[in-house]
Design a protein around this motif. Structure first.
Motif, short mmCIF file in Angstrom:
data_model
loop_
_atom_site.label_atom_id
_atom_site.label_comp_id
_atom_site.label_asym_id
_atom_site.label_seq_id
_atom_site.Cartn_x
_atom_site.Cartn_y
_atom_site.Cartn_z
N ASP A 32 0.68 -1.20 0.02
CA ASP A 32 0.02 -0.09 0.09
C ASP A 32 0.92 1.18 -0.13
O ASP A 32 0.47 2.24 -0.73
N ALA A 33 1.95 1.10 0.69
CA ALA A 33 2.74 2.40 0.89
C ALA A 33 3.34 2.84 -0.45
O ALA A 33 3.49 3.91 -0.64
N LEU B 181 2.42 -8.20 -10.00
CA LEU B 181 2.73 -6.99 -10.50
C LEU B 181 1.81 -6.02 -10.60
O LEU B 181 0.64 -6.09 -10.87
N TYR B 182 2.13 -4.85 -9.68
CA TYR B 182 1.21 -3.80 -9.24
C TYR B 182 1.64 -2.54 -10.33
O TYR B 182 3.05 -2.43 -10.30
N ARG B 183 0.79 -1.98 -10.77
CA ARG B 183 1.23 -0.83 -11.68
C ARG B 183 1.49 0.61 -11.14
O ARG B 183 1.94 1.42 -11.52
N GLY B 184 0.98 0.44 -9.81
CA GLY B 184 1.37 1.56 -9.04
C GLY B 184 -0.13 2.65 -8.78
O GLY B 184 -0.05 3.89 -8.54
N VAL B 185 -1.14 1.89 -8.75
CA VAL B 185 -2.48 2.54 -8.70
C VAL B 185 -3.00 2.05 -7.27
O VAL B 185 -3.28 0.94 -7.09
N PRO B 186 -2.94 3.17 -6.32
CA PRO B 186 -3.53 2.71 -4.99
C PRO B 186 -4.86 1.58 -5.34
O PRO B 186 -5.79 2.17 -6.03
N VAL C 266 4.99 -2.49 -8.03
CA VAL C 266 5.52 -3.01 -6.98
C VAL C 266 5.52 -4.67 -7.61
O VAL C 266 4.44 -4.90 -8.29
N LEU C 267 6.54 -5.25 -7.57
CA LEU C 267 6.58 -6.71 -7.94
C LEU C 267 6.76 -7.42 -6.38
O LEU C 267 7.64 -7.41 -5.90
#
Lengths: 200, 682
Positions: B573-574, B647-652, B582-583
């Motif tokens: 989350d941070a 793999l998160y793209r960086g969208v909360p 985030v991977l």
């Protein structure tokens, strides 16, 4: 052997995900190509790096009229376009069903209603509608500049056909666009769409 | 005359559609013509709906709008919400609406204030609005009025009272019991057994909250559980209770509708990644069974299994056994594999039922198991090298049994094959086994049985078709050499298990294991020169091993090549809040696939550079030892084992992309470059 396994695995993943592609909040938006009212072809990838609004519409639906008669949809379209957002109206009504229009009729509707979409996509086979899982008119999908579905759902919070309700409702689309513009996360990314059924 | 008609038609055409030809005629009915102060009585909106058209329930389903009453009552008067009768489902593919047709009575309870002045008529007034649809929809509205007198003694309206009483009596009754609704995106399950209706033939759940379930998805009744699908527009904050109506038909043919309330719990998705999109039970079961079968066949080539099975196959050549005997042996082998496989699955099910937060590969999280396996592999290697051939009755390894000819030998070879295969099944069979454990116990066992069948298939085939067995090379000295050679893959597997054990138990585990290996070797040597001492030493060895296995305590360590953070949902989350991709790398030291990915891809210079450049935060969730939080997170993605790459793209708040279980640098670079760019569906 590893290649064999990788192949098998990827094959199954591709098969299943292709058959069930749908627009899900937080996931990459399904790619599509569609023809607009002027015969021009648009692909979602043409708008890479921009925020894209997909508005499912049917000019005869009372829920759609609620916003166009009050001039609110046009207002939203102009404000979004001024912020560099690409606004695509999508008509998925099948031939012979309510809301189905020819390109010329679609252009006349835009002129008569003083609407300001970047393009009106004619999706009479319902391909794009079913790809995104569009259920109602209006039904909104917002794709952010990273190509991810950032909002899916209703235009606002009061489910009615009465224009008088617009003022007191929370406009989820305007709110989401505002948050995206400010570089913030969309606080309400998913709502239940309300309106007429899409006339597939 | 003609101009008059034209004028008239023009006049009508210009009138609003509603006024000209309403699709619904409405009337406000009352059970009282005269009401008493302080009493509560029933009124109702009656809708006469044009055939072919319908109005909507409180949750209209995928489209539409419910009928509403906006009351304008005098001071102190109270109107209840509409008491909704049971709706019917109107499918308009691909959507479903909930509503009514024909004549509809919508009752409302009206409470007269205590201080109502008698002798004064009161006007009950409401604006009714509704949407009426067939293929198209028309919003209609009307002002409805009923004038009621106020006296100390109320008077019933004979015409309406019985009609309204019938309508109220027909309303769904409230069930006392609270049901349980489990949301396992994309599946959901409603357990209706607490209603005590007995066996049901049919059931359908109408949820009051339209954002919870996919209205158009078929509702399948399995026993007393209704299988549903969650909505695409599930809100972020899920409700804790869900009200609705349950329409049912019992086995004995009794029909009914009850008003139910259910406690909502959120559980892991019901299927693994490869099956995530597939929600219909039977198809995914078949797919999982196929996967398990193929996986079982592939297991034959694993370094730990191959030596055992190839020796067994060669024994066929040596014996030149007759077809009948060979076939019997094949069947015994299959029985051994299945017995061992099902015992393992059963054990896991029992542990899970006991509430243990474990997943497949769980056995490798237990240091004693890893140490015992290391010793077993070393012992097998010594045996293959010909250092010992145990002929006594007290062997604990199973080796001698496996080399015994005939039924018993084949059975134990099968059982042993499964045991030594477990380190390999864990990483490779993640997806199919992940599916298996979210299913009813019978299906879980079926998937394991398919895995066993796959494992046994090649040998079974050799036994069954003599022509194939004859194609194996002729016996000779080479067989002895081949057998000796096979000790080395076995030793390599032992080295790997040894390494896992040291990660789990540190230097203590290493010392104990090496000590036990020395003791094992000593025993083997001693047995050759002084056979009588063998038994005593064997007892000593078992005691030593037992002591070691239960005294060495697990320690925790993470090995890493990239600079990585430790996973926690807060850390994710941070990073997302900062807009950074985030991977998440869910891994374990004992997971071969994880290590292969680590070596080939995550440690690749180009990949590391790309990750750094794209500002990707790499978080490692190390599952080498048990960890309930990681197990729960894996479950969210339908996994009961590692590896899992998110793999998160960086969208909360986003749902991450699940990367394939087997990574390659090109795939990884591809994914990294698409970060921050729109991407096609895949």
């Amino acid at each position: 052997m590893r290649r064999l396994f990788t192949g098998l695995f990827l094959g199954v993943v591709m098969l299943t995900s292709q058959a069930f592609a749908a627009a899900e909040v937080g996931k990459p938006a399904p790619a599509f190509t569609a023809t607009d009212s002027n015969g021009k072809t648009h692909s979602l990838s043409d708008f890479a790096g921009k925020t894209v609004v997909l508005e499912w519409t049917n000019h005869d639906c009372p829920f759609v009229k609620k916003f166009y008669k009050a001039g609110k949809m046009q207002e939203l379209q102009r404000a979004a376009t001024a912020d560099g957002v690409v606004w695509l109206s999508v008509i998925s009504s099948a031939p012979g069903k309510e809301g189905h229009v020819t390109g010329a009729a679609a252009n006349k509707l835009t002129t008569d209603r003083n609407a300001a979409p970047a393009a009106v996509l004619l999706d009479e086979k319902g391909t794009v509608g079913k790809l995104y899982g569009a259920k109602t008119t209006p039904h909104f999908f917002i794709v952010n500049s990273a190509g991810v579905v950032a909002y899916a759902g209703a235009i606002d919070s009061i489910k009615s056909t009465d224009s008088a309700d617009i003022a007191s409702a929370t406009n989820y689309v305007a709110q989401a666009l505002g948050e995206l513009k400010a570089g913030k996360a969309v606080s309400i990314p998913s709502t239940q769409a309300y309106g007429c059924s899409v006339k597939y | 005359m003609r101009w008059f008609v034209v004028l008239l038609s023009f006049f009508f055409a210009s009138m609003p559609a509603v006024a000209q030809d309403p699709k619904v005629n409405v009337e406000l009915l009352s059970s009282r013509t005269t009401a008493a102060p302080g009493e509560t009585f029933t009124v109702a909106l009656r809708q006469d709906i044009t055939p072919g058209w319908h109005t909507y329930w409180r949750n209209p389903g995928d489209s539409g709008e419910e009928t509403k009453l906006h009351w304008q009552l005098p001071e102190g008067w109270i109107a209840s919400d509409i008491l909704w009768p049971a709706p019917t489902a109107h499918p308009i593919p691909p959507l479903v609406n909930y509503g009514y047709d024909g004549t509809l009575i919508l009752p409302v309870r009206i409470t007269v204030p205590e201080n109502a002045v008698t002798g004064t008529p009161v006007v009950l007034k409401a604006r009714a609005t509704w949407l009426v649809c067939n293929d198209i929809c028309i919003p209609e509205s009307a002002e409805v009025i009923y004038t009621v007198n106020i006296e100390q003694d109320s008077i019933t309206d004979d015409a309406s009272a019985s009609l309204l009483a019938d309508a109220v009596a027909a309303l769904p009754k409230k069930a006392d019991a609270v049901l349980s609704l489990v949301l396992m995106r994309p599946k959901a399950e409603l357990d209706v057994s607490v209603l005590g209706l007995g066996a049901l033939r049919e059931a359908y759940f109408f949820p009051e909250d339209g954002a919870l379930l996919d209205h158009a998805a078929p509702q399948v009744l399995r026993g007393n559980t209704l299988q549903l699908k969650t909505s695409d527009s599930l809100p972020v904050a899920l409700p804790t209770t869900a009200a609705g109506l349950l329409r049912y038909v019992t086995e004995s043919g009794t029909r009914g509708v009850v008003q139910v309330s259910s406690a909502v719990t959120v559980s892991a998705p019901s299927t693994g990644d490869a099956f995530a999109a597939d929600t219909s039970g039977s198809v995914s079961i078949e797919t999982a069974l196929l996967f398990a079968l193929l996986g079982g066949i592939i297991l034959n080539l694993m370094p730990c299994v191959f030596p055992i099975l190839s020796l067994k196959a060669l024994s066929l050549v040596q014996k030149n056994a007759n077809v009948k005997k060979a076939r019997a042996e094949g069947v015994w082998f299959l029985a051994g594999v299945q017995a061992s496989m099902l015992a393992l699955a059963g054990l896991l099910l029992v542990l899970k039922a006991g509430g243990a937060a474990i997943g497949w590969g769980f056995q490798l999280q237990y240091l004693p198991f890893v140490m015992a396996m290391t010793l077993l592999f070393v012992a097998l290697a010594l045996n293959l090298l010909g250092f010992f051939e145990i002929t006594g009755r007290f062997q604990n390894i199973g080796d001698e049994l496996t080399r015994k000819h005939g039924g018993t030998g084949a059975f134990f070879t099968g059982a042993l094959a499964v045991l030594v295969a477990t380190p390999c099944t864990a990483p490779f069979m993640g997806a199919a086994l992940g599916f298996a454990f979210t299913q009813p116990a019978a299906v879980t066992l079926l998937v394991f049985a398919a895995l066993g069948l796959g494992l046994a298939a090649p040998f079974l085939l050799l036994c069954w078709v003599p022509a194939l067995a004859r194609r194996l090379p002729k016996p000779g000295v080479w067989m002895q050499r081949f057998r000796e050679f096979l000790a080395f893959p076995m030793l390599a597997a032992a080295v790997w298990l040894f390494w896992v054990a040291t990660l789990q138990g540190g230097a203590d585990a290493a010392a104990w294991l090496l000590g036990l290996i020395v003791l094992l070797s000593f025993k083997v040597w001693l047995a050759r020169v002084w056979p009588k001492a063998g038994i005593a030493l064997l007892v000593l060895f078992i005691l030593g091993a037992g002591y070691a296995l239960f005294t060495v305590t697990p320690t925790r360590s993470v090995s890493s090549e990239l600079s990585k953070g430790s996973w926690s949902s807060a850390a994710v989350d941070a990073a997302l809040a900062e807009g950074r991709p985030v991977l998440v790398d869910f891994t374990a030291a004992w997971c071969i696939t994880c290590l292969v990915n680590e070596r080939t891809t995550l440690s690749d210079d180009a990949v590391k550079a790309a990750l750094t450049e794209a500002g990707v935060v790499v978080l490692v969730a190390d599952w080498t030892n048990q960890d309930a939080l990681i197990t729960a997170e894996l479950a969210k993605y339908g996994r009961v084992g590692v590896p899992l790459y998110l793999l998160y793209r960086g969208v909360p708040g986003e749902t991450p992309e699940v990367l394939p279980q087997i990574l390659s640098p090109s795939l990884m670079l591809d994914k990294i470059t698409t970060l921050g760019k729109p991407q096609a569906a895949h």
